[in-house]
Enzyme design. Structure first.
Site, PDB file in Angstrom:
ATOM      1  N   SER A 591      42.545  45.027  33.573  1.00  0.00           N
ATOM      2  CA  SER A 591      42.022  46.351  33.242  1.00  0.00           C
ATOM      3  C   SER A 591      43.183  47.337  33.147  1.00  0.00           C
ATOM      4  CB  SER A 591      40.968  46.781  34.262  1.00  0.00           C
ATOM      5  OG  SER A 591      40.241  47.897  33.798  1.00  0.00           O
ATOM      6  N   ASP A 666      32.687  42.674  26.708  1.00  0.00           N
ATOM      7  CA  ASP A 666      33.253  43.726  27.548  1.00  0.00           C
ATOM      8  C   ASP A 666      32.789  45.104  27.067  1.00  0.00           C
ATOM      9  OD1 ASP A 666      34.807  45.447  29.067  1.00  0.00           O
ATOM     10  OD2 ASP A 666      36.581  44.163  28.982  1.00  0.00           O
ATOM     11  N   HIS A 698      33.487  42.826  31.477  1.00  0.00           N
ATOM     12  CA  HIS A 698      34.850  43.248  31.790  1.00  0.00           C
ATOM     13  C   HIS A 698      35.531  42.322  32.788  1.00  0.00           C
ATOM     14  CE1 HIS A 698      38.240  45.851  31.919  1.00  0.00           C
ATOM     15  NE2 HIS A 698      38.058  46.234  33.164  1.00  0.00           N
TER      16      HIS A 698
END
Length: 721
Positions: A591, A666, A698
């Protein structure tokens, strides 16, 4: 005979060293979703569902709920058999309980009830009467279940609608429009920013329900594709990107008694954020912390819950960078004109005492540390809070007395504490760990000073080869700020050898990777890599959490630059160690950490030989409004910052081996990020690798998470080891 004797000697010499060796871990042992993961979690066998009821405490063990008095005399309160018999007397077709379910204990009119879910129902059980007093049936698609404080009704969402389910089985549609882009009571309003985790808010006595109405019709559709169907199925989501139109919210108030409804007259501008809903104790007013679109101004505004009229603005806080309210105000029981506000207005999150005219009575806490959470006792005499006062690595539990204004720390041992206090305030249960303690649950008599250990976890890694883990500080790139690091040496470390090193990085806000918890907050994959001959290193640089606004906001409007320089200070420290192979350095993160991994690989290509970037942000103009604009502004008002942080512009700098990983569903960091980077690499004639996890959002979760970490490990083994 001699041959047999020699064979036995050889066998003994072979077996004894093997038996003396420590056992080794597999990824199934260390990664969430792995077959044996629970075995190596120091909290997996602790007392479950531990809580107070009055001055007694409860816990679940072996499908039994026990009630224990302060003298630690234990008696059975509720068993799985009790609940099963009550179910059979209420729902003849109900499935049998496989285990004692998760329970919630609540008090209404001085009576105690237990609430639990089972077989598409929610039940309210009376231990005294040994029967179910309320039963609620849910329909397929019911989510965001929010029970009334009186326990006699539920608010639920289903699709775009909001419904009320009553104990008599009546189901009422509170709000719904025949437009799929308008949602009521959704928990994802503002994409879970500003501390919001739900979209419905019952009033203190349960006479009214406040809820969000979210209109996403002005936000463009963003396409995801479900490839599990024979013909790929299009899934459109609403994804408001920075600088573009965002969804709009209003707040409704519904009263079940007369089925009346009003909406708060919040007015213009419509694209501001209405956050942290709080009810006044008399249920007549609603308090909102309103944040402007630029997120540099926050006002506390009061509305009438009966007419929706805007009554008054109590005060406004502004910041040169951003404001980010994450906690509703707390009214003091017995003093309905007083409340507590948590604010970072002076740089660190502290508690402020106000009256309902907006007058600041007193700042209750101060200093270069953060208050994390707070709650007020039922008598309104004390406020209990968690804070980082002792150290940014630790979390402790405190008690502040309103009368004298003094506070004291109730938890003493170093570490990260999660504590609960009894209704009288005399007893406390502390659940904590530190770098040398896996997990302890301890009962304290705060009056006598005596304590009893309720549970202490054994070392789950005993008998296994385990690395040496150290924690220390280095200076940030400003040469003055201390940064905390964690260094993990390989199992069987030999100071005469040189080892490859992997830096695990996050680097962004709302995250802190290093705490004084068990083994310094080490991750399972870190242990696995150390077992495989790697040094694993992490540093919480400027931009990360729980160090105050100045520390967190240092990278404001230029993400990557400050964080990258602090990570390179970590690299300089590593290079000073004689056992670190400077030619074999890698980096990995997910991320924001995926962004930082790609940033480091493209800005310091001579340093990093290998990188693995998971779910990486590549170009911040593709990111969502609330988070993105808070830290970067908009592409319109910060074009230089967006241009410098756009990693597509540096695709030609890539020299080492870089693997990008993305889930094809995602909704947080959309695949446009990593795909755009691949496109720019093709044009620049650089050659990253790419791996997609079908059906995952995600984060890769479940059994596939083990596969993910095997994939990451293999990549480092192929190119770094």
């Amino acid at each position: 005979m001699k041959r047999i004797f020699y064979f036995i000697i050889i066998l003994i010499n072979t077996v004894i060293p093997l038996m003396a060796q420590d056992k080794t871990f597999t990824l199934d042992d260390l990664i969430p979703g792995g077959k044996n993961y629970a075995k190596f979690s120091p909290s997996s066998k602790e007392l479950k569902q531990l809580r107070f009821i009055g001055d007694h405490y409860l816990f679940v063990q072996n499908d039994t709920l026990y009630k224990i008095n302060p003298a630690h005399k234990k008696h059975v309160w509720v068993t799985k058999t009790d609940l099963q018999e009550a179910l059979e007397n209420t729902e003849t077709n109900s499935k049998k309980l496989k285990r004692l379910p998760f329970i919630t204990v609540a008090s209404v009119d001085k009576n105690t009830f237990i609430r639990f879910d089972h077989d598409s129902h929610s039940f309210v059980y009376s231990p005294d009467q040994k029967k179910i007093v309320y039963s609620y049936r849910f329909e397929k698609g019911d989510t965001n279940k929010d029970i009334n404080p009186k326990l006699n009704s539920y608010a639920v969402t289903n699709g775009s609608g909001l419904y009320l389910i009553e104990a008599d089985g009546n189901r009422t549609c509170i709000a719904k429009e025949n437009k799929p882009d308008i949602l009521f009571g959704s928990e994802r309003v503002y994409r879970n920013e500003f501390g919001l985790k739900k979209g419905t808010y019952w009033s203190p006595q349960g006479n009214a329900l406040a809820f969000y109405r979210m209109d996403e019709s002005m936000v463009g559709n963003y396409p995801l594709v479900d490839i599990s169907a024979r013909e790929g199925k299009l899934i459109n989501i609403k994804y408001p990107m920075v600088g573009m139109k965002s969804h709009q919210t209003t707040i409704g108030v519904y009263r079940p008694a007369d089925k009346s409804m009003v909406f708060l007259k919040t007015g213009a501008p419509k694209d501001r954020y209405l956050t942290n809903i709080s009810w006044s104790p008399d249920e007549k007013e609603i308090y909102l912390q309103e944040v402007n679109r630029g997120q540099d101004t926050c006002s506390l505004v009061v509305y009438s819950s009966e007419t929706g009229k805007r009554l008054r603005t109590l005060f406004t806080d502004s910041s040169k960078k951003y404001t980010e309210p994450e906690h509703p105000i707390l009214f003091i029981p017995g003093k309905s004109d007083r409340f507590i506000l948590l604010s970072r207005r002076n740089g660190y999150r502290h508690m402020y005492l106000y009256d309902t005219t907006g007058k600041l009575i007193k700042q209750l806490t101060t200093g270069p540390w953060e208050v994390l959470n707070a709650e007020i006792d039922k008598k309104g005499e004390n406020i209990y809070f968690t804070a980082t006062e002792k150290s940014p690595l630790e979390v402790h539990y405190y008690k502040l007395n309103f009368k004298n204004g003094k506070y004291n720390r109730l938890t003493q041992e170093n570490g990260v504490h999660s504590a609960i206090v009894s209704e009288s305030g005399r007893y406390l249960i502390d659940n904590y760990s530190n770098h040398s303690t896996p997990r302890i649950q301890r009962f304290y008599d705060l009056k006598s000073g005596k304590n009893n250990t309720l549970y202490q976890a054994a070392d789950p890694y005993k008998g296994y080869g385990f690395p040496e883990i150290t924690c220390g500080t280095i200076k940030a790139d400003d040469d003055s700020t201390d940064l905390y690091y964690r260094l993990i040496k390989p199992v069987g470390f030999d100071p005469q050898k040189k080892y490859p090193t992997v830096i695990y990085v996050y680097g962004g806000p709302h995250a802190q990777m290093i705490h004084d918890t068990w083994m310094w907050d080490v991750r399972g994959w870190d242990i696995y890599m150390a077992q495989n001959g790697y040094i694993v290193f992490s540093v919480d640089g400027r931009g990360s959490n729980n160090r105050g606004l100045e520390f967190e906001s240092a990278p404001h409007r230029r993400l990557g630059e400050i964080e990258g320089k602090d990570q390179m200070r970590g690299v300089a420290f590593l290079k000073s160690l004689p056992y670190v192979d400077q030619e074999r350095m890698g980096v990995h993160g997910w991320s924001f950490g995926g962004f930082m991994t790609t940033y480091l690989m493209t800005h310091y290509p001579e340093t990093f030989k290998v990188g693995v970037a998971g779910g990486p942000v590549i170009d911040w103009k593709y990111y969502e409004v609330m988070y993105g604009e808070r830290y970067m502004g908009t592409p319109q008002n910060n074009p230089e910052g967006y241009e410098k942080s756009n990693l597509n512009n540096y695709a030609g700098n890539l020299k080492g081996h870089l693997l990008l990983i993305h889930g094809d569903q995602d909704p947080v960091v959309v695949m446009q990020h990593s795909l755009s980077f691949l496109d720019h690499c093709v044009k620049a004639r650089t050659y990253p690798d790419y791996f997609v996890y079908p059906g995952h959002e995600h984060n890769v979760i479940g059994l596939d998470r083990v596969h993910l970490h095997e994939k990451i490990t293999r990549y480092f083994n192929d190119y770094l080891k």
